[in-house]
Design an enzyme around this catalytic site. Structure first.
Site, short mmCIF file in Angstrom:
data_model
loop_
_atom_site.label_atom_id
_atom_site.label_comp_id
_atom_site.label_asym_id
_atom_site.label_seq_id
_atom_site.Cartn_x
_atom_site.Cartn_y
_atom_site.Cartn_z
N TYR A 98 -2.19 -0.39 10.23
CA TYR A 98 -2.34 -0.51 8.80
C TYR A 98 -0.79 -0.25 8.50
CZ TYR A 98 -3.85 -1.41 4.11
OH TYR A 98 -3.69 -1.36 2.45
N SER A 116 1.06 -1.78 -0.02
CA SER A 116 0.20 0.24 0.32
C SER A 116 1.08 1.14 0.06
CB SER A 116 -0.46 0.36 1.20
OG SER A 116 -1.55 1.60 1.60
#
Length: 626
Positions: free
Chosen positions: A150, A137
């Site tokens: 995250y 990501s």
């Protein structure tokens, strides 16, 4: 066979459907078995095949069983696409007292994928091939408030993969990391809604990146290089993806000032960014020692500061004896225009100037690198001078993939052999005359020490079968013959055209159209095409070829005259039954000199100063008054 984790929804489902359209066999894994079963039916309907292997990556024992089942029942996958992920958005205040959020995310985003990939990597390294595509990501690079856990778990997987990638590449396993931005998926909907601003609008758009990296030729698929029309002619051969589409316009599209295709970053800008990613890695090894990427950038910045006060020194202004260290600094410090030296065996070599590379040009170069084994982590030794096209292409290509480069050019024979044995390169390249010179030097000065070089790459001139056999035996190497010209770029590897290259034979002459010719068809050399393979027979103009390196005769005469025992020297080009033409140095000796040089001494002097390609085939001595 491709293993896909996180396949049941979002980007994973879109990737699987795109791979199914190519007829791939997929192993699908995720937590939801019902959704996987439904996806498997869609894969079959789209033209692929699939097996369902449900697994929760947070369960280490389940991951171990999954890896064992995959390898035992299906064998080693050709590729693994790691897409499984879980996200939690919490502010700092809401995270107090919730350390288990870190445990949940680490299990799904790091520990589970890494455990599975480690098992697959072991099998792939044993097989000597394979590909890992891990989707992380943008949060791994850009920490975002609310997404701390995250981003940290994705960054951890990213760091782990980057650390193991160089070692995996030595076993033939390639690892690609895809850092996706925000995508409009079900996972993002609770936070951002169904249509987040600035997100990729649908998972299919995001699926293109990992799917492209799974293609047989990822550079072309990722860049979307356009197919062109076929060239008319009696004997035509194309590189992969070079065939015409029905009704397609054979002329390349143009943008801007008539340059074919879309242009990308300037070469110098892109290479500086690439080098900056690994400042402590070794970029170059030469007679002065090791030069790290960070030290190379320091030299580049110093060169650019000096250039502001004086006239900038480009590649075209470098002397023929410039070491690769100086060539790299000049290339990285420039404005993006690369100056390649080309034909000119009886005069000063001409300069070919190239600006930014187009996607089609990058695809051709990527295919070249793949076929000759130019990969990250492999040590590349270059015997060709960096100011000429062959040496410059090797130097910049090695820098681009992040491999150490060994400079063997312009070294005395003893130093060259010693540096070659000290570095033990994975790939050795040069034009045939350089490789022949190095082979003789190692036989004479190597003291019988065995040296295995897995790949030897010859370029720029015809590689004779006898030399190819000698190189194969001596270095126990796989020898590649790369043919091309500075004007057209590389054309073939072992007689087979590169991507985007169209070749045809007309009356014994090879006509080429490539991404580097700007839509034009150029006559290259004499040759023939038979059964899709290209065989080069010689230069079209019958001119002089000194092993593919076209030197400056004025520089050769200057080196000869530098000897105390030489009064005058000039170079001639004379007919030759075997070579067509050959160079002859007519040397007038100094009558009053105490030491009179011999022909071999003068040839060795030229070899050490200008390289093996500049050595005259014959030296004729005259001594008036003696």
């Amino acid at each position: 066979m491709i293993l896909v984790t996180g396949a049941s929804g979002g980007v994973g489902r879109a990737v699987c459907l795109q791979l199914a359209a190519r007829g791939e066999h997929l192993l699908l894994t995720a937590r939801d078995e019902d959704r996987l079963t439904a996806l498997a039916a869609e894969v079959h309907a789209a033209g692929g095949t699939a097996r369902v292997l449900p697994c929760d990556l947070r369960d280490q024992q389940a991951v171990a069983r999954l890896a064992e089942a995959v390898l035992a029942e299906h064998g080693t996958p050709s590729a693994v696409i790691s897409l499984a992920g879980h996200s939690i958005r919490r502010s700092l205040e809401a995270s107090f007292g919730r350390p288990h959020d870190l445990v949940r995310l680490t299990g799904t985003n790091l520990l589970g994928p890494a455990t599975l990939l480690l098992a697959m990597l072991e099998a792939m390294c044993g097989a000597g091939s394979g590909r890992i595509i891990a989707v992380t990501s943008a949060s791994a690079r850009i920490p975002t408030p609310g997404w701390a856990a995250y981003g940290a778990s994705k960054a951890a997987l990213d760091a782990w993969l980057r650390a193991v990638r160089p070692q995996a590449s030595r076993h033939g396993v390639r690892i690609a990391i895809v850092e996706l931005p925000l995508v409009a998926t079900a996972m993002a909907a609770p936070t951002y809604g169904s249509a987040p601003r600035g997100a990729l609008p649908r998972p299919g758009r995001a699926a293109g990146a990992p799917r492209a990296r799974c293609a047989p030729h990822p550079a072309l698929a990722a860049l979307g290089a356009r197919r062109g029309g076929a060239l008319p002619g009696r004997s035509v051969v194309r590189g992969v993806h070079g065939g015409p589409r029905r009704g397609a316009d054979p002329s390349p599209r143009r943008t801007g000032k008539g340059v074919p295709g879309m242009k990308l970053l300037q070469a110098s800008t892109a290479l500086r960014a690439r080098v900056a990613l690994r400042p402590r890695s070794v970029a170059l090894v030469d007679r002065h020692g090791e030069l790290t990427a960070g030290e190379l950038l320091d030299l580049v910045h110093l060169h650019r500061r000096r250039s502001r006060a004086t006239a900038p020194t480009g590649l075209g202004a470098l002397p023929a004896t410039a070491p690769l260290r100086q060539v790299l600094v000049a290339a990285l410090a420039g404005d993006g225009t690369l100056e390649l030296r080309s034909s000119g065996s009886t005069a000063a070599p001409r300069l070919q100037r190239r600006g930014p590379l187009s996607p089609a040009q990058l695809a051709t170069l990527a295919d070249l690198g793949r076929r000759i084994g130019l990969r990250p982590g492999r040590t590349i030794a270059c015997a060709a001078p960096g100011v000429h096209g062959h040496g410059l292409l090797v130097a910049l290509g090695t820098l681009a993939v992040g491999a150490p480069l060994v400079d063997l050019s312009h070294l005395p024979a003893a130093e060259r052999v010693e540096l070659l044995h000290r570095t033990s390169p994975d790939l050795l390249t040069g034009v045939p005359v350089h490789l022949l010179d190095l082979l003789h030097a190692d036989r004479t000065l190597g003291r019988g020490r065995p040296l295995r070089i897995p790949r030897v790459v010859s370029g720029s001139d015809v590689l004779l079968p006898a030399l190819r056999a000698d190189l194969t035996r001596h270095f126990r190497a796989r020898v590649h013959d790369v043919y091309g010209t500075t004007e057209t770029g590389s054309l073939t590897v072992d007689g087979r055209p590169l991507r985007g290259v169209r070749l045809r034979e007309v009356d014994g002459l090879l006509h080429a159209r490539t991404p580097f010719t700007g839509g034009r068809e150029l006559v290259t050399d004499r040759g023939e095409i038979a059964r899709g393979a290209v065989r080069v027979l010689g230069r079209a103009d019958g001119g002089l070829s000194s092993g593919g390196m076209l030197h400056d005769p004025v520089a050769v005469a200057r080196v000869l005259c530098a000897h105390d025992g030489v009064r005058d020297a000039r170079l001639l080009v004379v007919p030759d039954e075997r070579f067509g033409v050959r160079t002859v140095a007519e040397v007038t000796l100094e009558p009053s000199a105490e030491t009179v040089p011999g022909a071999e001494e003068l040839r060795a002097l030229v070899r050490d100063r200008l390289g093996a390609a500049a050595v005259p085939r014959e030296v004729r001595l005259s001594s008036p008054g003696r």
